[in-house]
Design a protein around this motif. Structure first.
Motif, PDB file in Angstrom:
ATOM      1  N   ARG A 155       0.794  -1.231   0.000  1.00  0.00           N
ATOM      2  CA  ARG A 155       0.000   0.000   0.000  1.00  0.00           C
ATOM      3  C   ARG A 155       0.825   1.280   0.000  1.00  0.00           C
ATOM      4  N   LEU A 156       2.123   1.181   0.197  1.00  0.00           N
ATOM      5  CA  LEU A 156       2.966   2.369   0.240  1.00  0.00           C
ATOM      6  C   LEU A 156       3.023   3.002  -1.146  1.00  0.00           C
ATOM      7  N   THR A 157       2.770   4.314  -1.192  1.00  0.00           N
ATOM      8  CA  THR A 157       2.763   4.985  -2.490  1.00  0.00           C
ATOM      9  C   THR A 157       3.903   5.985  -2.651  1.00  0.00           C
ATOM     10  N   THR A 158       4.384   6.574  -1.569  1.00  0.00           N
ATOM     11  CA  THR A 158       5.457   7.564  -1.677  1.00  0.00           C
ATOM     12  C   THR A 158       6.454   7.400  -0.546  1.00  0.00           C
ATOM     13  N   LEU A 159       7.711   7.714  -0.865  1.00  0.00           N
ATOM     14  CA  LEU A 159       8.779   7.733   0.141  1.00  0.00           C
ATOM     15  C   LEU A 159       9.457   9.097   0.071  1.00  0.00           C
ATOM     16  N   PRO A 160       9.697   9.731   1.208  1.00  0.00           N
ATOM     17  CA  PRO A 160      10.458  10.981   1.172  1.00  0.00           C
ATOM     18  C   PRO A 160      11.860  10.708   0.627  1.00  0.00           C
ATOM     19  N   TYR A 161      12.443  11.691  -0.017  1.00  0.00           N
ATOM     20  CA  TYR A 161      13.746  11.478  -0.661  1.00  0.00           C
ATOM     21  C   TYR A 161      14.853  11.159   0.331  1.00  0.00           C
ATOM     22  N   ASP A 162      14.755  11.616   1.558  1.00  0.00           N
ATOM     23  CA  ASP A 162      15.843  11.430   2.523  1.00  0.00           C
ATOM     24  C   ASP A 162      15.534  10.380   3.597  1.00  0.00           C
ATOM     25  N   VAL A 163      14.654   9.462   3.286  1.00  0.00           N
ATOM     26  CA  VAL A 163      14.240   8.456   4.259  1.00  0.00           C
ATOM     27  C   VAL A 163      15.395   7.542   4.695  1.00  0.00           C
ATOM     28  N   PHE A 164      16.399   7.357   3.832  1.00  0.00           N
ATOM     29  CA  PHE A 164      17.521   6.467   4.133  1.00  0.00           C
ATOM     30  C   PHE A 164      18.847   7.194   4.308  1.00  0.00           C
ATOM     31  N   ARG A 165      18.824   8.408   4.781  1.00  0.00           N
ATOM     32  CA  ARG A 165      20.065   9.167   4.951  1.00  0.00           C
ATOM     33  C   ARG A 165      21.008   8.430   5.906  1.00  0.00           C
ATOM     34  N   PHE A 166      22.262   8.332   5.531  1.00  0.00           N
ATOM     35  CA  PHE A 166      23.314   7.674   6.306  1.00  0.00           C
ATOM     36  C   PHE A 166      23.051   6.183   6.540  1.00  0.00           C
ATOM     37  N   CYS A 167      22.444   5.544   5.564  1.00  0.00           N
ATOM     38  CA  CYS A 167      22.254   4.086   5.581  1.00  0.00           C
ATOM     39  C   CYS A 167      23.231   3.487   4.575  1.00  0.00           C
ATOM     40  N   GLU A 168      24.509   3.611   4.866  1.00  0.00           N
ATOM     41  CA  GLU A 168      25.545   3.263   3.899  1.00  0.00           C
ATOM     42  C   GLU A 168      25.636   1.781   3.546  1.00  0.00           C
ATOM     43  N   ASN A 169      25.026   0.900   4.329  1.00  0.00           N
ATOM     44  CA  ASN A 169      25.072  -0.535   4.011  1.00  0.00           C
ATOM     45  C   ASN A 169      23.802  -1.043   3.336  1.00  0.00           C
ATOM     46  N   LEU A 170      22.876  -0.144   3.036  1.00  0.00           N
ATOM     47  CA  LEU A 170      21.621  -0.549   2.414  1.00  0.00           C
ATOM     48  C   LEU A 170      21.896  -1.010   0.984  1.00  0.00           C
ATOM     49  N   ASN A 171      21.744  -2.302   0.766  1.00  0.00           N
ATOM     50  CA  ASN A 171      22.040  -2.916  -0.530  1.00  0.00           C
ATOM     51  C   ASN A 171      20.795  -3.274  -1.321  1.00  0.00           C
ATOM     52  N   GLU A 172      19.685  -3.480  -0.624  1.00  0.00           N
ATOM     53  CA  GLU A 172      18.506  -3.990  -1.312  1.00  0.00           C
ATOM     54  C   GLU A 172      17.241  -3.335  -0.760  1.00  0.00           C
ATOM     55  N   ILE A 173      16.463  -2.747  -1.671  1.00  0.00           N
ATOM     56  CA  ILE A 173      15.157  -2.176  -1.341  1.00  0.00           C
ATOM     57  C   ILE A 173      14.155  -2.909  -2.206  1.00  0.00           C
ATOM     58  N   ILE A 174      13.201  -3.577  -1.553  1.00  0.00           N
ATOM     59  CA  ILE A 174      12.221  -4.402  -2.265  1.00  0.00           C
ATOM     60  C   ILE A 174      10.857  -3.767  -2.115  1.00  0.00           C
ATOM     61  N   PHE A 175      10.159  -3.567  -3.245  1.00  0.00           N
ATOM     62  CA  PHE A 175       8.802  -3.056  -3.242  1.00  0.00           C
ATOM     63  C   PHE A 175       7.862  -4.187  -3.687  1.00  0.00           C
ATOM     64  N   ILE A 176       6.948  -4.560  -2.813  1.00  0.00           N
ATOM     65  CA  ILE A 176       5.990  -5.614  -3.136  1.00  0.00           C
ATOM     66  C   ILE A 176       4.870  -5.044  -4.008  1.00  0.00           C
ATOM     67  N   GLY A 177       4.455  -3.813  -3.729  1.00  0.00           N
ATOM     68  CA  GLY A 177       3.357  -3.178  -4.455  1.00  0.00           C
ATOM     69  C   GLY A 177       3.808  -2.523  -5.736  1.00  0.00           C
ATOM     70  N   ASP A 178       2.892  -1.735  -6.326  1.00  0.00           N
ATOM     71  CA  ASP A 178       3.148  -1.032  -7.575  1.00  0.00           C
ATOM     72  C   ASP A 178       3.885   0.261  -7.309  1.00  0.00           C
TER      73      ASP A 178
END
Length: 178
Positions: A155-178
């Motif tokens: 159900r998530l439709t939008t993410l703020p642009y800075d939601v992952f600031r300083f998440c330097e190890n984030l390798n994978e973002i998976i979206f189940i929805g559209d």
């Protein structure tokens, strides 16, 4: 010998029940009843809280629906959070600075995650955002430096642009929805 076994068994029972009493009475510092009188908002937990925390489903016969703003802020000794299926909202900075949290279950009932809700929760390595979440605030995962994988529900439709600031190890973002 028999007295020692009985004493130890009683001591164990007291310990188990006292842990439950501790969870119900001692770690929740303050809470409030919602304006409509139907639910509970947990405002603050004790900064001395350590280890695994289990949020109760009800307080005073009312469903716990909200983890309030800065509720767990700087509870640096908490390692695991178990939220009941009654929670619908995690407010601004709710878990700010909880760097030792390695695991948190986000219930299926959750709909909103506030600004900075998990800021500096550097112990998190992966997170699954439930399908019902429609809104995630700015800087929600700021400084989650060991976060590697995050999965967003349908159900998530939008993410703020800075939601992952300083998440330097984030390798994978998976979206189940559209």
């Amino acid at each position: 010998m028999k007295k020692t076994i009985i004493f130890n068994a009683l001591l164990l029972i007291v310990f188990l029940f006292s842990k439950q009493l501790l969870l119900a009475d001692d770690f929740i510092h303050s809470y409030e009843i919602s304006d409509d009188g139907q639910s509970v908002i947990i405002d603050r937990v004790s900064w001395r809280t350590t280890g695994e925390v289990i949020i109760p489903e009800e307080i005073e016969g009312k469903k716990v629906r909200t983890i309030g703003s800065s509720c767990f802020a700087d509870c640096s000794r908490v390692t695991k959070i178990i939220l009941p299926d009654t929670i619908t909202s995690i407010e601004r900075n709710a878990f700010f600075g909880c760097g030792r949290i390695t695991e948190i279950n986000l219930p299926k009932s959750l709909k909103t995650i506030g600004d900075g809700a998990f800021t500096f929760c550097s112990g998190l390595t992966n997170l699954v955002i439930p399908d019902e979440v429609t809104s995630i605030g700015e800087l929600a995962f700021n400084g989650c430096s060991f976060l590697e994988t995050i999965t967003f529900g349908q159900r998530l439709t939008t993410l703020p642009y800075d939601v992952f600031r300083f998440c330097e190890n984030l390798n994978e973002i998976i979206f189940i929805g559209d």
